[in-house]
Structure formats: structure tokens, C-alpha cells
Write a protein that holds these residues in place. Sequence first.
Motif, PDB file in Angstrom:
ATOM      1  N   GLY A  90     -10.079  30.685  -5.189  1.00  0.00           N
ATOM      2  CA  GLY A  90     -11.044  29.994  -4.345  1.00  0.00           C
ATOM      3  C   GLY A  90     -11.732  28.868  -5.085  1.00  0.00           C
ATOM      4  N   ILE A 117     -16.283  27.706   0.980  1.00  0.00           N
ATOM      5  CA  ILE A 117     -15.311  27.994  -0.074  1.00  0.00           C
ATOM      6  C   ILE A 117     -13.912  27.750   0.477  1.00  0.00           C
ATOM      7  N   PHE A 141      -9.789  28.294   0.051  1.00  0.00           N
ATOM      8  CA  PHE A 141      -8.720  29.088  -0.542  1.00  0.00           C
ATOM      9  C   PHE A 141      -7.394  28.427  -0.181  1.00  0.00           C
ATOM     10  N   PHE A 192      -7.355  34.349   0.237  1.00  0.00           N
ATOM     11  CA  PHE A 192      -8.673  34.720   0.750  1.00  0.00           C
ATOM     12  C   PHE A 192      -8.767  36.233   0.908  1.00  0.00           C
TER      13      PHE A 192
END
Length: 95
Positions: A33, A57, A59, A65
Motif C-alpha cells: 500500500g 491509501i 494498493f 488490499f
Amino acid sequence: MSVYFLAQIKILDESQYEKYLNKCDEIFSKYKGKYLSVDSKPEIKEGEWDYSRSVLIEFPNKLEFDKWYNSDSYQEILEYRLSGAKCDSIVINGE
């Protein structure tokens, strides 16, 4: 395809939330991430914003994730975030 985790957080108990903050970066660094934004004063264009901070965030994909979010190490500290704050979180697919 990238996925984005967006959390709107209203801190209710600083000491509980601090327990989460003390461990989250250490755990997060083990996964793929990338913090894109942590903002406590976003510019509100529409509606209301009744939170202490927003976190975004990225990913690389949903699998990464899921590995992070469902990991034993993250689940151990998640309870501190959820007991110390009201959290509205979503996962958004990228292009």
C-alpha cells in the motif's frame, strides 16, 4: 487494477486511537500500500464533513488490499481504531 481505501475518521477517544497509530505504519509497511493522503482539514465543496481526518491509501490490486486488511497483524490493531473513532470506509476501484 489499483484499488483505493478511503477512510473518513472521527476520533472519539484519543488514547484508544493512539494505540492504533503506534502500530499501523509498522504493519502497513509490510504490504504494497501507498499513502496518498492523510488530511485533517480538507476543502469541503459540497455537503458536510464531520470527521477528524481523511485517509486515502492506494494498493496495486484488490488481492494486496485484502492481504493487508485481513492480515492477523492488522486485525489485532483494527479494534483500537474502531473503538477510538467512528470510521466510514470504502474501497474504490481504479482505472
